[in-house]
Write an enzyme that holds these catalytic residues in place. Structure first.
Site, PDB file in Angstrom:
ATOM      1  N   ASP A  67      42.415  53.828  38.033  1.00 38.58           N
ATOM      2  CA  ASP A  67      43.409  52.739  38.038  1.00 38.58           C
ATOM      3  C   ASP A  67      43.482  51.569  36.883  1.00 38.58           C
ATOM      4  O   ASP A  67      43.122  52.331  35.553  1.00 38.58           O
ATOM      5  CB  ASP A  67      42.412  50.858  38.407  1.00 38.58           C
ATOM      6  N   HIS A 138      35.541  44.813  45.354  1.00 37.68           N
ATOM      7  CA  HIS A 138      36.293  45.734  45.550  1.00 37.68           C
ATOM      8  C   HIS A 138      36.014  47.681  44.864  1.00 37.68           C
ATOM      9  O   HIS A 138      35.135  47.311  43.935  1.00 37.68           O
ATOM     10  CB  HIS A 138      37.716  45.247  44.738  1.00 37.68           C
TER      11      HIS A 138
HETATM   12  C1  GLP Z   1      36.831  46.760  37.726  1.00 31.70           C
HETATM   13  C2  GLP Z   1      37.745  47.887  37.520  1.00 31.70           C
HETATM   14  C3  GLP Z   1      36.908  48.637  38.565  1.00 31.70           C
HETATM   15  C4  GLP Z   1      35.619  48.282  38.361  1.00 31.70           C
HETATM   16  C5  GLP Z   1      34.896  47.269  38.685  1.00 31.70           C
HETATM   17  C6  GLP Z   1      33.278  46.585  38.239  1.00 31.70           C
HETATM   18  O1  GLP Z   1      37.584  45.230  37.882  1.00 31.70           O
HETATM   19  N1  GLP Z   1      38.784  47.919  38.786  1.00 31.70           N
HETATM   20  O2  GLP Z   1      37.150  49.985  38.662  1.00 31.70           O
HETATM   21  O3  GLP Z   1      34.336  49.563  39.011  1.00 31.70           O
HETATM   22  O4  GLP Z   1      36.070  45.710  38.344  1.00 31.70           O
HETATM   23  O5  GLP Z   1      33.597  46.571  36.608  1.00 31.70           O
HETATM   24  P1  GLP Z   1      32.450  46.191  35.942  1.00 31.70           P
HETATM   25  O6  GLP Z   1      31.771  47.358  35.735  1.00 31.70           O
HETATM   26  O7  GLP Z   1      32.917  45.662  34.659  1.00 31.70           O
HETATM   27  O8  GLP Z   1      31.684  45.306  36.781  1.00 31.70           O
END
Ligand code: GLP
Length: 245
Positions: A67, A138
């Protein structure tokens, strides 16, 4: 789903990195799907170390990031593209032409998503997809309510997700883009193998949705139960609501 629970985040991150390393040793020309975010930092640190020790060679690999925010150029230091450059790409020997990103600054975002899908197909599909998970379940930027059939698309971000990403924007929620481009759920499910990593208490509820036996678009990660080759790597805190110890 295959689940491994490690005592601490660093051990979970190392385990994920070693799966990527093994994949590249087995198939040097592997196509990898990659996430950004806090969880990926330790994995990329370990992969950079394994590369420095000549254990992993990225020269024939191809990467597709899952993304990217809209409205930011790839040079913008707040973009996921810049994140990848800083935390992984500049430390390894992956040729620039093998790096694939959704361009959130493209003039026509819909065509950009279609072109990205074609690039994945032309590369032969993803051999290994590494994923994180949002606190709301998500995956990529497929927020609750996204269709199971979604391919790469333009997605509206929830306030919760924008807040979780605010650190990249100096902590200012208002500076976080309201939209992003993301591989869709159908795109993600086509990867031959998926490794999802979650660490910390804030992910415990979202992690639980992957083990209920129920699939709901309200918790996008629950769809991973449909895939036949998923490995979930957790630390104790992220596992506490699914596998209490
Ligand atoms: C973000 C990204 C994802 C990521 C997730 C977890 O918003 N779009 O691809 O895997 O959320 O993020 P984090 O590892 O900072 O908790």
């Amino acid at each position: 789903m295959n689940v491994s629970v490690y005592p601490a985040p660093a051990e979970a991150e190392r385990a994920a990195a070693s799966i990527v390393a093994a994949q590249l040793q087995r198939k040097p020309g592997s196509v990898l799907g990659l996430p950004t975010g806090r969880t990926s930092l330790g994995i990329y640190r370990e992969l950079a170390r394994l590369h420095a020790e000549r254990i992993v060679d990225f020269s024939r690999a191809h990467t597709f990031n899952v993304d990217e925010f809209t409205g930011l150029t790839s040079k913008d230091r707040r973009s996921f593209c810049a994140f990848m450059e800083k935390h992984l790409f500049r430390k390894i020997n992956l040729p620039k032409s093998h790096i694939h990103f959704l361009d959130g600054h493209a003039a026509d975002l819909e065509s950009e998503c279609d072109a990205f899908e074609r690039e994945i197909t032309e590369a032969g599909g993803m051999d290994l997809l590494l994923l994180g998970i949002g606190a709301n379940g998500h995956i990529g930027f497929n927020e609750p309510g996204t269709s199971l059939h979604a391919r790469s698309h333009r997605a509206k971000l929830t306030t919760e997700t924008r807040r979780a990403n605010a650190a990249l924007f100096g902590g200012r929620l208002t500076a976080v883009p309201r939209e992003a481009l993301t591989m869709g759920i159908a795109t993600l499910l086509e990867a031959a193998a998926i490794v999802l990593v979650a660490t910390g208490k804030s992910k415990a509820q979202a992690v639980r949705s992957m083990f209920t036996g129920q699939i709901t678009t309200a918790r996008p990660a629950s769809v991973l139960q449909l895939h036949k080759n998923v490995k979930v790597i957790l630390d104790l805190a992220a596992a506490e609501k699914s596998f209490p110890h």
